[in-house]
Design a protein around this motif. Structure first.
Motif, PDB file in Angstrom:
ATOM      1  N   MET A   1      -0.358  -3.921   0.525  1.00  0.00           N
ATOM      2  CA  MET A   1       0.890  -4.615   1.335  1.00  0.00           C
ATOM      3  C   MET A   1       0.548  -6.003   1.815  1.00  0.00           C
ATOM      4  SD  MET A   1       2.292  -1.327   3.667  1.00  0.00           S
ATOM      5  CE  MET A   1       2.540  -2.180   5.084  1.00  0.00           C
ATOM      6  N   THR A   2       1.528  -6.956   1.818  1.00  0.00           N
ATOM      7  CA  THR A   2       1.344  -8.259   2.140  1.00  0.00           C
ATOM      8  C   THR A   2       1.245  -8.443   3.586  1.00  0.00           C
ATOM      9  OG1 THR A   2       3.618  -8.852   1.933  1.00  0.00           O
ATOM     10  CG2 THR A   2       2.277  -8.966   0.050  1.00  0.00           C
ATOM     11  N   TRP A   3       1.037  -9.575   4.090  1.00  0.00           N
ATOM     12  CA  TRP A   3       0.979  -9.790   5.639  1.00  0.00           C
ATOM     13  C   TRP A   3       2.433  -9.644   5.989  1.00  0.00           C
ATOM     14  CZ3 TRP A   3       3.836 -13.617   8.024  1.00  0.00           C
ATOM     15  CH2 TRP A   3       4.252 -14.784   7.298  1.00  0.00           C
ATOM     16  N   ILE A   4       3.477 -10.062   5.326  1.00  0.00           N
ATOM     17  CA  ILE A   4       4.850 -10.061   5.721  1.00  0.00           C
ATOM     18  C   ILE A   4       5.373  -8.557   5.771  1.00  0.00           C
ATOM     19  CG2 ILE A   4       7.283 -10.363   4.876  1.00  0.00           C
ATOM     20  CD1 ILE A   4       6.247 -13.022   3.616  1.00  0.00           C
ATOM     21  N   ASP A   5       4.874  -7.695   5.032  1.00  0.00           N
ATOM     22  CA  ASP A   5       5.007  -6.053   5.055  1.00  0.00           C
ATOM     23  C   ASP A   5       4.405  -5.659   6.311  1.00  0.00           C
ATOM     24  OD1 ASP A   5       6.513  -6.248   2.779  1.00  0.00           O
ATOM     25  OD2 ASP A   5       4.799  -5.783   1.762  1.00  0.00           O
ATOM     26  N   TRP A   6       3.258  -5.867   6.759  1.00  0.00           N
ATOM     27  CA  TRP A   6       2.443  -5.532   7.895  1.00  0.00           C
ATOM     28  C   TRP A   6       3.300  -6.242   9.152  1.00  0.00           C
ATOM     29  CZ3 TRP A   6      -0.165  -1.552   8.150  1.00  0.00           C
ATOM     30  CH2 TRP A   6      -1.236  -1.358   6.965  1.00  0.00           C
TER      31      TRP A   6
END
Length: 82
Positions: A1-6
């Motif tokens: 998962m990318t940082w945007i997802d987190w």
């Protein structure tokens, strides 16, 4: 998962867990929807006892119960679909 997802997941949990405390904080100042509806229901029940024609009140109460049940079951179907 990318940082945007987190970040989106963290925002979701912050909103989810913070909704109850924020609602409690706002309702302490008065004017919450639940308090207003409780007052309206109490006034309606008091006026219903003084009326001769109670059939309309019973139909309105039945419609309200059916509407709430339909709304709840529809929301469960939508949540299950998601």
């Amino acid at each position: 998962m990318t940082w945007i997802d987190w970040a989106a997941l963290a925002l979701f949990f912050i909103c989810w867990l913070g909704y109850g405390p924020i609602l409690s904080f706002i309702s302490r100042k008065g004017g919450s929807l639940n308090d207003d509806m409780t007052h309206v229901r109490a006034m309606w029940m008091r006026s219903m006892t003084h009326r001769e024609m109670k059939l309309i009140d019973s139909q309105l109460m039945g419609h309200s119960i059916n509407s709430a049940s339909f709304f709840a079951s529809t929301n469960l179907l939508l949540i299950a679909a998601v």
